[in-house]
Design a protein around this motif. Structure first.
Motif, short mmCIF file in Angstrom:
data_model
loop_
_atom_site.label_atom_id
_atom_site.label_comp_id
_atom_site.label_asym_id
_atom_site.label_seq_id
_atom_site.Cartn_x
_atom_site.Cartn_y
_atom_site.Cartn_z
N TRP A 1 40.65 7.88 -33.50
CA TRP A 1 39.47 8.01 -34.35
C TRP A 1 38.20 7.51 -33.66
CZ3 TRP A 1 40.09 4.03 -38.97
CH2 TRP A 1 40.21 2.74 -38.47
N ILE A 2 37.09 7.97 -34.21
CA ILE A 2 35.77 7.46 -33.87
C ILE A 2 35.18 6.96 -35.19
CG2 ILE A 2 33.45 8.03 -33.07
CD1 ILE A 2 34.72 10.27 -31.37
N VAL A 3 34.74 5.71 -35.19
CA VAL A 3 34.19 5.11 -36.40
C VAL A 3 32.72 4.79 -36.17
CG1 VAL A 3 34.35 3.22 -38.06
CG2 VAL A 3 36.44 4.12 -36.98
N ALA A 45 28.16 14.32 -37.02
CA ALA A 45 28.33 15.78 -36.97
C ALA A 45 28.29 16.28 -35.54
CB ALA A 45 27.25 16.45 -37.81
N GLU A 46 27.41 15.69 -34.71
CA GLU A 46 27.31 16.10 -33.30
C GLU A 46 28.58 15.74 -32.54
OE1 GLU A 46 23.84 14.16 -31.87
OE2 GLU A 46 22.43 15.50 -32.91
N LEU A 89 48.59 5.26 -42.17
CA LEU A 89 47.15 5.31 -42.34
C LEU A 89 46.79 5.23 -43.82
CD1 LEU A 89 45.90 8.16 -39.96
CD2 LEU A 89 45.61 5.70 -39.66
N ALA A 90 45.54 4.92 -44.10
CA ALA A 90 45.04 4.98 -45.48
C ALA A 90 45.17 6.43 -45.97
CB ALA A 90 43.59 4.53 -45.53
N PRO A 91 45.42 6.61 -47.27
CA PRO A 91 45.66 7.97 -47.80
C PRO A 91 44.60 9.00 -47.43
CG PRO A 91 46.23 6.34 -49.44
CD PRO A 91 45.60 5.58 -48.31
N ASP A 92 43.31 8.64 -47.50
CA ASP A 92 42.25 9.61 -47.18
C ASP A 92 42.36 10.08 -45.75
OD1 ASP A 92 41.26 9.46 -49.71
OD2 ASP A 92 39.55 8.17 -49.22
N PHE A 93 42.66 9.16 -44.84
CA PHE A 93 42.78 9.52 -43.43
C PHE A 93 44.05 10.34 -43.19
CE2 PHE A 93 40.37 5.35 -42.43
CZ PHE A 93 39.17 5.97 -42.72
N GLU A 94 45.14 9.94 -43.85
CA GLU A 94 46.39 10.68 -43.66
C GLU A 94 46.25 12.12 -44.17
OE1 GLU A 94 50.64 10.61 -45.76
OE2 GLU A 94 50.37 8.93 -44.36
N ASN A 95 45.59 12.29 -45.30
CA ASN A 95 45.41 13.65 -45.83
C ASN A 95 44.68 14.53 -44.83
OD1 ASN A 95 46.68 13.00 -48.24
ND2 ASN A 95 44.76 12.51 -49.31
N ALA A 96 43.71 13.95 -44.14
CA ALA A 96 42.97 14.71 -43.13
C ALA A 96 43.86 15.05 -41.94
CB ALA A 96 41.74 13.93 -42.67
N VAL A 97 44.66 14.08 -41.50
CA VAL A 97 45.52 14.28 -40.33
C VAL A 97 46.62 15.29 -40.64
CG1 VAL A 97 47.20 13.17 -38.80
CG2 VAL A 97 45.03 12.04 -39.31
N VAL A 146 34.08 15.24 -40.65
CA VAL A 146 33.60 13.86 -40.79
C VAL A 146 34.02 13.35 -42.17
CG1 VAL A 146 31.58 12.35 -40.87
CG2 VAL A 146 31.65 14.29 -39.26
N ILE A 147 34.64 12.17 -42.18
CA ILE A 147 35.11 11.56 -43.43
C ILE A 147 34.22 10.37 -43.73
CG2 ILE A 147 37.05 10.46 -44.61
CD1 ILE A 147 38.86 11.82 -42.43
N GLN A 148 33.61 10.37 -44.92
CA GLN A 148 32.73 9.26 -45.29
C GLN A 148 33.53 8.23 -46.08
OE1 GLN A 148 28.95 10.37 -46.85
NE2 GLN A 148 28.30 8.26 -47.24
N VAL A 149 33.46 6.97 -45.65
CA VAL A 149 34.11 5.87 -46.35
C VAL A 149 33.04 4.85 -46.72
CG1 VAL A 149 36.35 6.20 -45.25
CG2 VAL A 149 34.65 4.76 -44.13
N ASP A 150 33.47 3.76 -47.37
CA ASP A 150 32.50 2.79 -47.89
C ASP A 150 31.56 2.24 -46.81
OD1 ASP A 150 33.49 3.08 -50.40
OD2 ASP A 150 34.78 1.31 -50.32
N LYS A 151 32.14 1.97 -45.63
CA LYS A 151 31.35 1.27 -44.61
C LYS A 151 30.96 2.14 -43.43
CE LYS A 151 33.34 -3.23 -45.73
NZ LYS A 151 34.07 -4.43 -45.22
#
Length: 338
Positions: free
Chosen positions: A186-188, A208-209, A259-267, A278-283
């Motif tokens: 990942w890239i955070v 996005a870039e 992984l956290a559910p949101d990340f796993e769903n993407a993977v 791009v997945i937006q999370v709280d931080k």
């Protein structure tokens, strides 16, 4: 009529025992269910539940949890016994029987498949499940009878098309994917709390870039080392190591992290080498890449086709069995006393 006579006879035997024995010496069998006119006795239930109770005792610590698990075993086993009693009654009405030769052939086939003699098979069953030879024979006889009744009920009505097989293949692959280990990176990009709308827009534009560059084939690890704000994985190119799907045996048993559910769903939606949106999370903002996934055991559709046909046949028979048993229950007096 015969069943009613059996109940009357059982009552007469008990009455005779009561008349002949001192009160303190009498053991009266408890009836846990009545199916039509046929009783199911507590002693029969205990005998059938014995192998499953042993499994509970081996894996659950003594106490309230074990007591609850044992109670559930009794309920589940009684449900199976009621179904089998209904099947036996239906078989009697239809004149369907199981011969000793059919039982012997079944045991020879089971033993041959496991590379054992029938004597070794009985010894292994005794050691593994505490089943006596007669109990094992009774179980196989019940399975053969059930198979005959299902074939009688659905014979000529099972139609499986090529589209059915392909749909089963796709469903099986999706289910299998939920059990296969995978390796993501990942890239955070962090968003500092209180950032201005302009600063947030800049971070989103950068994310996005980076997603576009990674999808175009640029080295994901190099992008992670240059831009990721996640210090624990930045130096290894965002590599998160091998992960297991949430709910898989590996994750449930603590053998692999998930992984956290949101990340796993993407993977889960990615094939190896693909990059997520791009997945937006709280931080912040996260971009994921699937580096690899444990290979499927299904190499091609053609190789898997025989198994898929068998799965479909089993599924159709299971549905037919449940529908048939539900119909029998509606037409039969049931009195469950457990």
């Amino acid at each position: 009529m015969r069943s009613r006579q059996r109940l009357v006879a059982l009552g007469l035997v008990l009455a005779a025992a009561l008349a002949q024995q001192p009160a303190e010496a009498i053991v009266v069998e408890r009836i846990v269910a009545v199916v039509g006119d046929d009783p199911i006795l507590l002693s029969e239930l205990r005998a059938r539940a014995k192998p499953f109770l042993l499994q509970v005792q081996q894996r659950v610590r003594p106490g309230a949890e074990q007591a609850a698990a044992e109670s559930q075993v009794f309920k589940d086993t009684l449900e199976v016994m009621i179904d089998q009693k209904l099947e036996t009654q239906a078989a009697e009405r239809a004149g369907v029987t199981v011969t000793p030769e059919e039982v012997e052939n079944a045991f020879r086939n089971i033993a041959a498949a496991q590379g054992l003699t029938t004597a070794e098979l009985f010894r292994e069953a005794k050691a593994r499940s505490a089943l006596t030879e007669q109990e094992y024979r009774d179980e196989i006889r019940r399975q053969i009878l059930e198979g005959k009744m299902l074939q009688l009920r659905v014979k000529g009505r099972v139609r499986i098309t090529e589209d059915d097989v392909k749909a089963m293949y796709e469903r099986t692959l999706r289910e299998e994917r939920k059990r296969r280990d995978y390796r993501p990176a990942w890239i955070v990009l962090q968003i500092i709390p209180g950032s201005s709308p302009e600063a947030i827009a800049e971070r989103k534009q950068l994310a996005a870039e980076l997603m576009t560059r990674a999808r175009a084939g640029e080295d994901f690890a190099a992008l992670a080392r240059a831009y990721s704000d996640e210090t624990n994985t930045r130096d290894v190119g965002g590599d998160l190591g091998i992960r297991a799907p949430v709910g898989s045996p590996q994750a449930l048993q603590g053998q692999r992290p998930a992984l956290a559910p949101d990340f796993e769903n993407a993977v889960m939606a990615l094939e190896p080498g693909q990059v997520s949106n791009v997945i937006q999370v709280d931080k912040g903002l996260v971009i994921l890449k699937l580096l690899s996934r444990q290979p499927s055991r299904y190499t091609t559709y053609e190789a898997a086709k025989p198994e898929m046909v068998q799965r479909l046949q089993t599924e159709i028979l299971d549905k037919a069995k449940r529908k048939w048993l539900d119909e029998l229950k509606k037409r039969t007096h049931l009195d469950v006393r457990l």
